[in-house]
Design an enzyme around this catalytic site. Structure first.
Site, PDB file in Angstrom:
ATOM      1  N   GLU A 166       3.900  12.652   6.888  1.00  0.00           N
ATOM      2  CA  GLU A 166       4.595  12.400   8.156  1.00  0.00           C
ATOM      3  C   GLU A 166       5.414  13.621   8.533  1.00  0.00           C
ATOM      4  O   GLU A 166       6.245  14.081   7.751  1.00  0.00           O
ATOM      5  CB  GLU A 166       5.543  11.192   8.022  1.00  0.00           C
ATOM      6  CG  GLU A 166       4.816   9.875   8.003  1.00  0.00           C
ATOM      7  CD  GLU A 166       5.749   8.672   8.149  1.00  0.00           C
ATOM      8  OE1 GLU A 166       6.948   8.846   8.453  1.00  0.00           O
ATOM      9  OE2 GLU A 166       5.261   7.553   7.942  1.00  0.00           O
ATOM     10  N   ASP A 179       5.748  11.601  13.322  1.00  0.00           N
ATOM     11  CA  ASP A 179       6.859  10.666  13.155  1.00  0.00           C
ATOM     12  C   ASP A 179       7.789  10.744  14.367  1.00  0.00           C
ATOM     13  O   ASP A 179       7.828  11.764  15.049  1.00  0.00           O
ATOM     14  CB  ASP A 179       7.627  11.100  11.895  1.00  0.00           C
ATOM     15  CG  ASP A 179       8.457   9.990  11.303  1.00  0.00           C
ATOM     16  OD1 ASP A 179       8.479   8.896  11.857  1.00  0.00           O
ATOM     17  OD2 ASP A 179       9.085  10.241  10.261  1.00  0.00           O
ATOM     18  N   GLU A 201       7.681   1.639  14.731  1.00  0.00           N
ATOM     19  CA  GLU A 201       8.813   1.587  13.791  1.00  0.00           C
ATOM     20  C   GLU A 201       9.923   0.729  14.391  1.00  0.00           C
ATOM     21  O   GLU A 201       9.989   0.584  15.608  1.00  0.00           O
ATOM     22  CB  GLU A 201       9.407   2.985  13.623  1.00  0.00           C
ATOM     23  CG  GLU A 201       8.530   3.988  12.971  1.00  0.00           C
ATOM     24  CD  GLU A 201       9.342   5.247  12.675  1.00  0.00           C
ATOM     25  OE1 GLU A 201       9.496   5.550  11.493  1.00  0.00           O
ATOM     26  OE2 GLU A 201       9.818   5.913  13.610  1.00  0.00           O
ATOM     27  N   GLU A 251       5.928   3.380   3.489  1.00  0.00           N
ATOM     28  CA  GLU A 251       6.527   4.699   3.666  1.00  0.00           C
ATOM     29  C   GLU A 251       7.511   4.916   2.526  1.00  0.00           C
ATOM     30  O   GLU A 251       8.310   4.028   2.209  1.00  0.00           O
ATOM     31  CB  GLU A 251       7.253   4.790   5.012  1.00  0.00           C
ATOM     32  CG  GLU A 251       7.977   6.134   5.175  1.00  0.00           C
ATOM     33  CD  GLU A 251       8.602   6.354   6.554  1.00  0.00           C
ATOM     34  OE1 GLU A 251       8.565   5.431   7.392  1.00  0.00           O
ATOM     35  OE2 GLU A 251       9.135   7.468   6.759  1.00  0.00           O
ATOM     36  N   ASN A 272       7.587  11.815   3.931  1.00  0.00           N
ATOM     37  CA  ASN A 272       8.192  12.639   4.979  1.00  0.00           C
ATOM     38  C   ASN A 272       8.279  14.080   4.503  1.00  0.00           C
ATOM     39  O   ASN A 272       8.748  14.345   3.406  1.00  0.00           O
ATOM     40  CB  ASN A 272       9.602  12.124   5.291  1.00  0.00           C
ATOM     41  CG  ASN A 272       9.548  10.755   5.918  1.00  0.00           C
ATOM     42  OD1 ASN A 272       9.269  10.610   7.104  1.00  0.00           O
ATOM     43  ND2 ASN A 272       9.769   9.723   5.102  1.00  0.00           N
TER      44      ASN A 272
END
Ligand code: C2E
Ligand code: CA
Ligand code: CA
Length: 401
Positions: free
Chosen positions: A264, A294, A351, A174, A232
């Site tokens: 995401e 997310d 996560e 990520e 993101n």
């Protein structure tokens, strides 16, 4: 165990005295006793020597524990909180999640009566983590400085590995934005992303970031490493319905395929300005980009609402993952979520894997991918390949589980 200062908020006199004694036996050098929320709040807001740890009951006459936690969060309280209550485990869990989403540093929850055996493990874990992860409240940087930073191209991605739980192999990373500030060093996103979003700067910075990411994926590929990257994306980027075309052009300019990029979005982002967001996201998927939701579980959308999105992956928020091995409710929630996601054909990412126990429980529950400090913290691009070599070496030295 370092020396620490504690506050106990408990309306029952006897239980409060016992709790204070237990705190001392765990190493508290000072314990402030508060019989109600108002007194505790007064101490938190005005004491020149703030407590490091707050041991907090939930059900109390007058201000209850929930209101107390909201007030201390509004006050920007930096103490760590442990809940101690006799309420139902589901209420305790809701209170914990509420406190975390208010930004309170939660250590955990125990049921009453408070004992050293229950408290000590939580405190030990907390203090070891705190040493490895100093937690400063996010200071907001001034907008003029942010704008100057953008002009000077000081925003760049760090990469946090995503690991296949079954094989232990790297399946992606990520990209998490950092500001390489000339005087302050690396600044985390909480200090600048909200302001970038409010001032319509985020879409432009995100494009720059994606350009860097794509060039990096290409470089890794040339070095024989396949690292698909998740980025993101804020609502402002999704409002731009030309995003998919631009992403496609950028990706093919690097000679890459769209599935090297995962977008995401949080549930909230995906459900804001639904028309534009859905157009953009559906087009991205049609073009072959991956799409991940997310922070799953922290918003209010149901799994059914989420099926409106053309998703490929579900990222379960760390609130439900970190420490899941300790509580049956969390584990049950995780299991249900993973099962539902799989039935919908989605990959699951957990996560916030912070310990071997977290890793084991997500493995046991059939989660596909793990991400978290236990594996690695976000790192500069050039550290990823050496880190992966070391990771593989460490794993091959392990006895089979
Ligand atoms: P996120 O997308 O949920 O990213 C995960 C955050 O959790 C990251 O914080 C990561 O460093 C942290 N983290 C990873 N593993 C662990 C762990 O085991 N324990 C704990 N406690 N934390 C862990 P970071 O890098 O500070 O980013 C915070 C948030 O900022 C991100 O949350 C994301 O919402 C936002 N953000 C970061 N980069 C970008 C970006 O390029 N664009 C946009 N729009 N938002 C970004
Ligand atoms: Ca993310
Ligand atoms: Ca997340």
């Amino acid at each position: 165990m370092p020396a620490f200062r504690a506050l106990i908020l408990e309306d029952h006199d006897f239980q409060r005295r016992v709790g204070a004694q237990v705190l001392r036996s765990c190493g508290a050098t000072e314990v402030y006793e508060a019989a109600d929320g108002a007194a505790a709040l007064d101490y938190v807001c005005s004491s020149p020597t703030p407590a490091d740890v707050l041991l907090c009951d939930l059900k109390m006459p007058g201000m209850d524990g929930l209101a107390f936690l909201r007030h201390i969060a509004e006050h920007g309280c930096a103490s760590s909180v442990i809940l101690a209550s006799a309420v139902d485990a589901s209420i305790m869990r809701a209170a914990e999640i509420m406190a975390k989403s208010y930004g309170i540093r939660m250590v955990g929850a125990i049921d009453k009566p408070v004992s050293r055996a229950k408290l000590m493990p939580l405190l030990l874990r907390h203090f070891t983590r705190q040493i490895s992860r100093p937690h400063a409240a996010a200071e907001q940087m001034p907008l003029t400085e942010i704008a100057a930073g953008i002009a000077a191209r000081q925003f760049l991605p760090f990469y946090q590995p995503k690991i296949d739980v079954k094989t232990g192999m790297l399946v992606g990373a990520e990209a998490l934005m950092r500001w390489r500030h000339p005087e302050r060093g690396f600044i985390p996103p909480a200090s600048f992303i909200p302001l970038m979003e409010r001032n319509h700067l985020i879409a432009e910075v995100t494009f720059d970031l994606i350009k860097t990411v794509l060039a990096q994926i290409r470089a890794w590929q040339s070095a024989g490493l396949s690292v698909p990257v998740a980025i993101n994306v804020s609502v402002e980027s999704l409002r731009d319905t030309s995003l998919p075309d631009r992403l496609e052009a950028m990706t093919s300019a690097e000679g890459l395929r769209p599935n090297c990029l995962t977008i995401e979005v949080t549930e909230t982002v995906a459900m804001t300005d639904v028309g534009h967001s859905l157009e953009t996201l559906a087009r991205c998927r049609m073009k072959g980009f991956e799409l991940s939701v997310d922070d799953y579980g922290t918003g209010f959308s149901s799994m059914q609402q989420l099926t409106r999105l053309p998703l490929s992956e579900l990222k379960i928020d760390q609130v439900f993952v970190t420490g899941a091995a300790e509580g049956t409710i969390l584990a049950a929630l995780l299991e249900t979520t993973i099962g539902m996601a799989h039935r919908l054909g989605l990959k699951t990412v957990a996560e916030g894997i912070e310990s071997n126990e977290d890793w084991n429980i997500v493995a046991q529950l059939g989660c596909d991918i793990a991400q978290g400090y236990f594996i690695a913290k976000p790192m500069p691009a050039e550290e990823l390949a050496p880190w992966y070599g070391a990771w593989l070496g460490k794993r091959s030295g392990r006895p089979a589980e």
